[in-house]
Enzyme design. Structure first.
Site, PDB file in Angstrom:
ATOM      1  N   HIS A  29       0.919  -1.270   0.067  1.00 50.12           N
ATOM      2  CA  HIS A  29      -0.040   0.162  -0.007  1.00 50.12           C
ATOM      3  C   HIS A  29       1.000   1.303  -0.083  1.00 50.12           C
ATOM      4  O   HIS A  29       2.019   1.347   0.895  1.00 50.12           O
ATOM      5  CB  HIS A  29      -0.984   0.049   1.156  1.00 50.12           C
ATOM      6  CG  HIS A  29      -1.552   1.249   1.448  1.00 50.12           C
ATOM      7  ND1 HIS A  29      -2.617   1.573   0.443  1.00 50.12           N
ATOM      8  CD2 HIS A  29      -1.552   2.328   2.440  1.00 50.12           C
ATOM      9  CE1 HIS A  29      -3.242   2.983   1.078  1.00 50.12           C
ATOM     10  NE2 HIS A  29      -2.451   3.285   2.223  1.00 50.12           N
TER      11      HIS A  29
ATOM     12  N   CYS B 298      -4.483   3.172  -4.626  1.00 53.22           N
ATOM     13  CA  CYS B 298      -3.606   3.931  -4.114  1.00 53.22           C
ATOM     14  C   CYS B 298      -2.169   4.151  -4.670  1.00 53.22           C
ATOM     15  O   CYS B 298      -1.780   5.211  -4.780  1.00 53.22           O
ATOM     16  CB  CYS B 298      -3.113   3.225  -2.452  1.00 53.22           C
ATOM     17  SG  CYS B 298      -2.480   1.742  -2.938  1.00 53.22           S
TER      18      CYS B 298
END
Length: 335
Positions: free
Chosen positions: A103, A217
């Site tokens: 992430h 993301c």
């Protein structure tokens, strides 16, 4: 003889007409698909269906509302950090780091005050809901209910342990307060313009044509770096950063309907319901961790369906069907 002359005259007329009339290719009002298509833009964030909920973990629980984002002096200095941590670290620790499933986020350090800020873009209703629809039965038929939105979350502080322990926290730029303020304005606009999440990258094969780009993301971080660069930020080119992609391989996708028309085609709707039903009782973590075990399923069905720009596309899968990639993307400014 007259017949031959008539035939020659007819051929001459046809040749003249063909030379002055545009070809069918140029008069076709249905343009060929442009690959990859741009993510659809909006002038405001659509209202989500009350059916959709974030689940156990609410979206951006400590985030600042838009009007509360701190403004700094134009001459102030801020350090910019690229930050990475394994997906679902709260549940699996560093397990997904072993698969390079990371992430991404951005950190800011305001030099004059010492304040730290974290910005990250992620799903409002968790990853599974952005990847597959819910099947809601209404009057003996199914409705494909999408709970798919993504947004930027900004909150005070940087959890250094979280980002450093199993991931990355590295300084990549030093910007002025003026650039930071303008970047915050950009992020607010971007939040409304691109409200939807897209998990998959779809390609013809490794290194071949890209049919669809992801919108996740990592995509937001790359877009944010480009925006900062356009505003005047310079980046440390000695830093090398890689980004995760979940890639599906297929022949050129086929459009089979949009969010409305599929309900007028019972065969297509039944196909989509059958496909999405396969994934209903699986968590997204289970799907990602065991995706390679689905090779037999791909081998049998050779079909996948995605929902992109409110349209449904059929993918005729080709080997290797699926791959997790972790490729370097240079910081803006590198020639």
């Amino acid at each position: 003889m007259s017949r031959h002359l008539l035939l020659l005259l007819l051929l001459f007329v046809l040749s003249v007409l063909c030379s002055v009339l545009p070809s069918a290719e140029t008069t076709d009002t249905t343009p060929a698909p442009m690959w990859p298509p741009h993510q659809r833009t909006y002038d405001h964030r659509p209202t989500s269906d009350p059916y959709c909920a974030a689940g156990i973990y609410p979206f951006c629980p400590t985030g600042l509302p838009p009007g509360r984002v701190p403004k700094v002096k134009q001459t102030d200095t801020l350090y910019v950090y690229a930050m990475k941590a394994p997906v679902w670290e709260f549940k699996f620790g560093d397990l997904l780091k072993k698969f390079d499933i990371m992430h991404d986020a951005i950190g800011f350090h305001h030099v004059e005050s010492g304040l730290n800020i974290t910005m990250e873009w992620y799903e409002l209703f968790q990853l599974f809901n952005c990847t597959f629809p819910h099947l809601r039965k209404e009057n003996n038929s199914y409705e494909l209910q999408w709970c798919n939105q993504g947004a930027a979350c900004l909150y005070m502080g940087i959890d250094e342990k979280h980002w450093r322990q199993n991931g990355t926290l590295v300084k990549i730029s030093q910007i002025s307060g003026d650039i930071f303020n303008n970047f915050i304005t950009w992020s607010l606009s971007d939040n409304s313009t691109y409200p939807f999440y897209e998990t998959w990258t779809v390609m013809a094969g490794p290194g071949k044509t890209v049919w669809f780009n992801p919108f996740d993301c990592a995509s937001w971080v790359l877009r944010a770096f480009d925006a900062m660069h356009d505003l005047g930020a310079e980046f440390d080119q000695k830093v090398h950063l890689n980004y995760t992609k979940v890639v599906l391989y297929s022949q050129q996708p086929t459009l089979i309907g949009n969010s409305s028309t599929i309900y007028n085609d019972s065969k297509t709707l039944d196909t989509l319901v059958s496909f999405y039903n396969y994934f209903q009782k699986r968590s997204m973590a289970d799907i990602v961790l065991h995706m390679l075990e689905y090779a037999a399923w791909f081998e049998l069905h050779k079909k996948f369906y995605i929902f992109y720009n409110e349209q449904y596309w059929e993918l005729d899968m080709v080997k290797p069907y699926f791959q997790l990639t972790y490729d370097e993307v240079p910081l803006p400014g590198k020639h």
